[in-house]
Scaffold this motif. Structure first.
Motif, short mmCIF file in Angstrom:
data_model
loop_
_atom_site.label_atom_id
_atom_site.label_comp_id
_atom_site.label_asym_id
_atom_site.label_seq_id
_atom_site.Cartn_x
_atom_site.Cartn_y
_atom_site.Cartn_z
N THR A 2 0.84 -1.20 0.00
CA THR A 2 0.00 0.00 0.00
C THR A 2 0.87 1.24 0.00
N LYS A 3 0.49 2.19 -0.81
CA LYS A 3 1.15 3.50 -0.79
C LYS A 3 0.15 4.55 -0.36
N LYS A 27 -14.06 4.70 -5.63
CA LYS A 27 -14.50 3.89 -6.77
C LYS A 27 -13.36 3.52 -7.70
N VAL A 28 -12.23 4.18 -7.55
CA VAL A 28 -11.10 3.86 -8.41
C VAL A 28 -10.53 2.50 -8.00
N GLU A 29 -10.38 1.63 -8.99
CA GLU A 29 -9.81 0.31 -8.74
C GLU A 29 -8.45 0.47 -8.07
N GLY A 30 -8.25 -0.22 -6.96
CA GLY A 30 -6.96 -0.17 -6.29
C GLY A 30 -6.91 0.78 -5.12
N GLU A 32 -7.73 1.82 -1.53
CA GLU A 32 -8.11 1.08 -0.33
C GLU A 32 -8.80 1.98 0.68
N ALA A 33 -8.42 3.25 0.73
CA ALA A 33 -9.06 4.19 1.65
C ALA A 33 -8.86 5.60 1.11
N GLU A 41 -8.28 21.41 2.56
CA GLU A 41 -8.42 21.25 1.10
C GLU A 41 -7.48 20.18 0.57
N SER A 42 -7.58 19.01 1.18
CA SER A 42 -6.71 17.95 0.73
C SER A 42 -7.35 16.58 0.89
N ALA A 43 -6.76 15.64 0.18
CA ALA A 43 -7.22 14.25 0.25
C ALA A 43 -6.03 13.37 0.59
N ARG A 44 -6.30 12.38 1.41
CA ARG A 44 -5.28 11.40 1.73
C ARG A 44 -5.80 10.06 1.20
N VAL A 45 -5.01 9.43 0.35
CA VAL A 45 -5.48 8.22 -0.31
C VAL A 45 -4.49 7.10 -0.09
N ALA A 46 -5.01 5.96 0.33
CA ALA A 46 -4.19 4.74 0.41
C ALA A 46 -4.56 3.87 -0.77
#
Ligand code: 9UX
Length: 72
Positions: A2-3, A27-30, A32-33, A41-46
């Protein structure tokens, strides 16, 4: 594996905006969170780097109507 990626997101003004971005990213494949913060004003994506790319995440943010900003 995971990145994690921190992405700036411009154009969000309400909690529904936050939900749009979060739900779009999830909804994007891959992915995880995904956690979107209106105040910063930010997003944190795993995500699984074998299944998606930072570019795909940025494109999804644009697709749901907001402006991604790569800072760090
Ligand atoms: Mo309400 Mo947020 O229209 O765009 S979802 S301000």
């Amino acid at each position: 594996m995971t990145k994690e990626l921190q992405i700036g997101v411009q154009g969000m003004t309400c909690a529904a905006c936050v939900n749009r971005v979060e739900r779009g990213l999830k909804k994007v494949e891959g992915v995880e969170a995904a956690s979107v913060n209106l105040a910063t004003e930010s997003a944190r994506v795993a995500y699984d780097p074998a299944a998606t790319t930072p570019q795909a995440l940025l494109e999804k943010i644009e697709e749901v109507g907001y402006t991604p900003v790569v800072a760090e």
